[in-house]
Design a protein around this motif. Sequence first.
Motif, PDB file in Angstrom:
ATOM      1  N   CYS A  84       0.847  -1.186   0.000  1.00  0.00           N
ATOM      2  CA  CYS A  84       0.000   0.000   0.000  1.00  0.00           C
ATOM      3  C   CYS A  84       0.884   1.239   0.000  1.00  0.00           C
ATOM      4  O   CYS A  84       1.884   1.292   0.734  1.00  0.00           O
ATOM      5  CB  CYS A  84      -0.910  -0.001   1.226  1.00  0.00           C
ATOM      6  N   ILE A  85       0.529   2.219  -0.832  1.00  0.00           N
ATOM      7  CA  ILE A  85       1.252   3.488  -0.901  1.00  0.00           C
ATOM      8  C   ILE A  85       0.254   4.606  -0.620  1.00  0.00           C
ATOM      9  O   ILE A  85      -0.808   4.665  -1.243  1.00  0.00           O
ATOM     10  CB  ILE A  85       1.884   3.701  -2.287  1.00  0.00           C
ATOM     11  N   VAL A  86       0.607   5.489   0.304  1.00  0.00           N
ATOM     12  CA  VAL A  86      -0.289   6.561   0.706  1.00  0.00           C
ATOM     13  C   VAL A  86       0.258   7.913   0.263  1.00  0.00           C
ATOM     14  O   VAL A  86       1.428   8.232   0.512  1.00  0.00           O
ATOM     15  CB  VAL A  86      -0.490   6.572   2.237  1.00  0.00           C
ATOM     16  N   ARG A  88      -7.654   4.815  -4.190  1.00  0.00           N
ATOM     17  CA  ARG A  88      -8.017   5.267  -5.530  1.00  0.00           C
ATOM     18  C   ARG A  88      -7.710   4.220  -6.594  1.00  0.00           C
ATOM     19  O   ARG A  88      -8.385   4.156  -7.617  1.00  0.00           O
ATOM     20  CB  ARG A  88      -7.264   6.568  -5.848  1.00  0.00           C
ATOM     21  N   TYR A  89      -6.675   3.397  -6.354  1.00  0.00           N
ATOM     22  CA  TYR A  89      -6.260   2.415  -7.360  1.00  0.00           C
ATOM     23  C   TYR A  89      -5.891   1.087  -6.698  1.00  0.00           C
ATOM     24  O   TYR A  89      -5.294   1.068  -5.620  1.00  0.00           O
ATOM     25  CB  TYR A  89      -5.020   2.898  -8.124  1.00  0.00           C
ATOM     26  N   VAL A  90      -6.240  -0.013  -7.349  1.00  0.00           N
ATOM     27  CA  VAL A  90      -5.657  -1.321  -7.085  1.00  0.00           C
ATOM     28  C   VAL A  90      -4.868  -1.691  -8.336  1.00  0.00           C
ATOM     29  O   VAL A  90      -5.423  -1.791  -9.427  1.00  0.00           O
ATOM     30  CB  VAL A  90      -6.721  -2.399  -6.790  1.00  0.00           C
ATOM     31  N   ILE A  91      -3.567  -1.851  -8.173  1.00  0.00           N
ATOM     32  CA  ILE A  91      -2.668  -2.143  -9.290  1.00  0.00           C
ATOM     33  C   ILE A  91      -2.237  -3.597  -9.193  1.00  0.00           C
ATOM     34  O   ILE A  91      -1.708  -4.030  -8.165  1.00  0.00           O
ATOM     35  CB  ILE A  91      -1.427  -1.227  -9.237  1.00  0.00           C
ATOM     36  N   ASN A  92      -2.446  -4.363 -10.253  1.00  0.00           N
ATOM     37  CA  ASN A  92      -1.982  -5.753 -10.287  1.00  0.00           C
ATOM     38  C   ASN A  92      -0.716  -5.846 -11.130  1.00  0.00           C
ATOM     39  O   ASN A  92      -0.685  -5.394 -12.275  1.00  0.00           O
ATOM     40  CB  ASN A  92      -3.046  -6.682 -10.859  1.00  0.00           C
ATOM     41  N   ASP A 126      -1.293   9.852  -9.874  1.00  0.00           N
ATOM     42  CA  ASP A 126      -1.017  10.842  -8.843  1.00  0.00           C
ATOM     43  C   ASP A 126      -1.882  10.568  -7.612  1.00  0.00           C
ATOM     44  O   ASP A 126      -3.107  10.551  -7.692  1.00  0.00           O
ATOM     45  CB  ASP A 126      -1.309  12.244  -9.393  1.00  0.00           C
ATOM     46  N   LEU A 127      -1.227  10.344  -6.481  1.00  0.00           N
ATOM     47  CA  LEU A 127      -1.930  10.109  -5.222  1.00  0.00           C
ATOM     48  C   LEU A 127      -1.985  11.373  -4.365  1.00  0.00           C
ATOM     49  O   LEU A 127      -2.460  11.328  -3.237  1.00  0.00           O
ATOM     50  CB  LEU A 127      -1.230   8.997  -4.425  1.00  0.00           C
ATOM     51  N   GLY A 128      -1.547  12.484  -4.908  1.00  0.00           N
ATOM     52  CA  GLY A 128      -1.447  13.725  -4.150  1.00  0.00           C
ATOM     53  C   GLY A 128      -0.030  13.892  -3.644  1.00  0.00           C
ATOM     54  O   GLY A 128       0.370  13.227  -2.676  1.00  0.00           O
ATOM     55  N   ARG A 129       0.747  14.764  -4.306  1.00  0.00           N
ATOM     56  CA  ARG A 129       2.158  14.995  -3.978  1.00  0.00           C
ATOM     57  C   ARG A 129       2.979  13.712  -4.033  1.00  0.00           C
ATOM     58  O   ARG A 129       4.074  13.629  -3.468  1.00  0.00           O
ATOM     59  CB  ARG A 129       2.304  15.656  -2.611  1.00  0.00           C
ATOM     60  N   ARG A 130       2.452  12.699  -4.676  1.00  0.00           N
ATOM     61  CA  ARG A 130       3.150  11.419  -4.807  1.00  0.00           C
ATOM     62  C   ARG A 130       2.733  10.805  -6.135  1.00  0.00           C
ATOM     63  O   ARG A 130       1.564  10.434  -6.310  1.00  0.00           O
ATOM     64  CB  ARG A 130       2.801  10.511  -3.641  1.00  0.00           C
ATOM     65  N   ALA A 153      -4.817  10.319  -1.579  1.00  0.00           N
ATOM     66  CA  ALA A 153      -5.373   8.984  -1.805  1.00  0.00           C
ATOM     67  C   ALA A 153      -4.299   7.932  -1.603  1.00  0.00           C
ATOM     68  O   ALA A 153      -3.108   8.244  -1.447  1.00  0.00           O
ATOM     69  CB  ALA A 153      -5.953   8.887  -3.220  1.00  0.00           C
ATOM     70  N   ALA A 154      -4.732   6.674  -1.631  1.00  0.00           N
ATOM     71  CA  ALA A 154      -3.822   5.537  -1.496  1.00  0.00           C
ATOM     72  C   ALA A 154      -3.958   4.627  -2.709  1.00  0.00           C
ATOM     73  O   ALA A 154      -4.969   4.636  -3.414  1.00  0.00           O
ATOM     74  CB  ALA A 154      -4.136   4.759  -0.219  1.00  0.00           C
ATOM     75  N   ALA A 155      -2.925   3.834  -2.933  1.00  0.00           N
ATOM     76  CA  ALA A 155      -2.950   2.810  -3.976  1.00  0.00           C
ATOM     77  C   ALA A 155      -2.513   1.483  -3.363  1.00  0.00           C
ATOM     78  O   ALA A 155      -1.659   1.455  -2.472  1.00  0.00           O
ATOM     79  CB  ALA A 155      -2.029   3.176  -5.133  1.00  0.00           C
ATOM     80  N   VAL A 156      -3.099   0.408  -3.836  1.00  0.00           N
ATOM     81  CA  VAL A 156      -2.739  -0.942  -3.411  1.00  0.00           C
ATOM     82  C   VAL A 156      -2.042  -1.624  -4.573  1.00  0.00           C
ATOM     83  O   VAL A 156      -2.491  -1.534  -5.718  1.00  0.00           O
ATOM     84  CB  VAL A 156      -3.992  -1.737  -3.002  1.00  0.00           C
ATOM     85  N   ILE A 157      -0.938  -2.295  -4.294  1.00  0.00           N
ATOM     86  CA  ILE A 157      -0.234  -3.073  -5.311  1.00  0.00           C
ATOM     87  C   ILE A 157      -0.386  -4.549  -4.962  1.00  0.00           C
ATOM     88  O   ILE A 157       0.170  -5.020  -3.967  1.00  0.00           O
ATOM     89  CB  ILE A 157       1.247  -2.688  -5.409  1.00  0.00           C
ATOM     90  N   ASP A 158      -1.165  -5.252  -5.753  1.00  0.00           N
ATOM     91  CA  ASP A 158      -1.516  -6.658  -5.555  1.00  0.00           C
ATOM     92  C   ASP A 158      -2.356  -6.834  -4.284  1.00  0.00           C
ATOM     93  O   ASP A 158      -2.320  -6.000  -3.379  1.00  0.00           O
ATOM     94  CB  ASP A 158      -0.285  -7.564  -5.566  1.00  0.00           C
ATOM     95  N   THR A 159      -3.122  -7.920  -4.266  1.00  0.00           N
ATOM     96  CA  THR A 159      -4.134  -8.069  -3.204  1.00  0.00           C
ATOM     97  C   THR A 159      -4.122  -9.441  -2.543  1.00  0.00           C
ATOM     98  O   THR A 159      -5.080  -9.814  -1.889  1.00  0.00           O
ATOM     99  CB  THR A 159      -5.536  -7.798  -3.784  1.00  0.00           C
ATOM    100  N   SER A 160      -3.043 -10.217  -2.752  1.00  0.00           N
ATOM    101  CA  SER A 160      -2.877 -11.537  -2.158  1.00  0.00           C
ATOM    102  C   SER A 160      -3.765 -12.576  -2.863  1.00  0.00           C
ATOM    103  O   SER A 160      -4.315 -12.306  -3.930  1.00  0.00           O
ATOM    104  CB  SER A 160      -3.113 -11.506  -0.651  1.00  0.00           C
ATOM    105  N   GLY A 161      -3.890 -13.761  -2.237  1.00  0.00           N
ATOM    106  CA  GLY A 161      -4.396 -14.904  -2.969  1.00  0.00           C
ATOM    107  C   GLY A 161      -5.792 -15.381  -2.678  1.00  0.00           C
ATOM    108  O   GLY A 161      -6.162 -16.494  -3.082  1.00  0.00           O
TER     109      GLY A 161
END
Length: 322
Positions: A72-74, A107-111, A181-185, A78-86
């Motif tokens: 997770c990146i904040v 805001r995003y789930v990235i696979n 863009d997650l806001g300044r990131r 907003a936040a983004a998730v990278i992969d969501t497990s199994g």
Amino acid sequence: MIDYPFPIGKPSRKDFLRGAALTALLPLLPQISRAEAERIGVLEIAPGIFVHVGKYQLVNKANRGDISNPCCIVGSEAAAVIDTSGSFAMGSDLHAAIKQITDKPIRYVINTHMHPDHVMGNAAFKASNLEFVGHYKLPAALYARKESYLANARERLGEAAFKGTEIIPPTVLVKDTLELDLGRRVLTLKARPTAHTDNDLTIHDQPTGTFFLGDLLFSGHIPTLDGSIVGWLKLIPELMQEKAERAVPGHGPKSMTWPDAILPVQRYLTVLATDVRKMIKDGKTLEQAVATAAQSERDKWALFDEHNPRNVTAAYTELEWE
């Protein structure tokens, strides 16, 4: 302690800009103690970046598909998730942990690619007002494997962990490069050519110089081949040119030094390709190759016996047509 990414030695203009961006972002990021992070199952590796470390195991009922490293990146907005497990169960746990970390909306789930241990938790996030993001070849790959993925997951996970699990394809496709863009990131996503799979995606967090490689990077856990060994070996030197303070593997520790982290993967794949090419040249059968190729690597990787035979099969099938 977190390894903050301020450069050592004389900084470049890019370092100054990145440092300034991070300095402005820091007051807006969640503050969480190490004890609390461990309690909810995540670890902070850089400001606003959290990783859950999966187990070096095959999927089973006891681990509920918890074998990869979702992140997770904040940002400030907003936040983004990278992969969501199994599994849906693991995805739900991840979602709950993120809600304890930050009140920013996801805001995003990235696979990073198609494999079930990275995408089967997606459904736990679908009720949120967010976008699913992936390589432009990911929808076709998931569609082609949907029934087998779900059937295998149900059998291995058991009904309790599997319940709610479904295939969620991306709604935003990356064909070349995409910035989010997650806001300044700002995250930079790159669609990679066929390597581990034909739908590998990498993510670079600009403020901290953190490089997320999905299963293009394994550590401890043996690499698995579901794309092209030639392509993967060709891609590794290109990946190594990426400037990063740290790398996050799809399987392995929470973070690693870059680019040294990928050298064992390069070594294993080189040994595998060399052994298989020699056996093909010598007229050896696939069965003979499976029994002997890359055995010099056996003691260097977890789950070698479980995955090396399939890797040999994939490499042999590709290289016999060279």
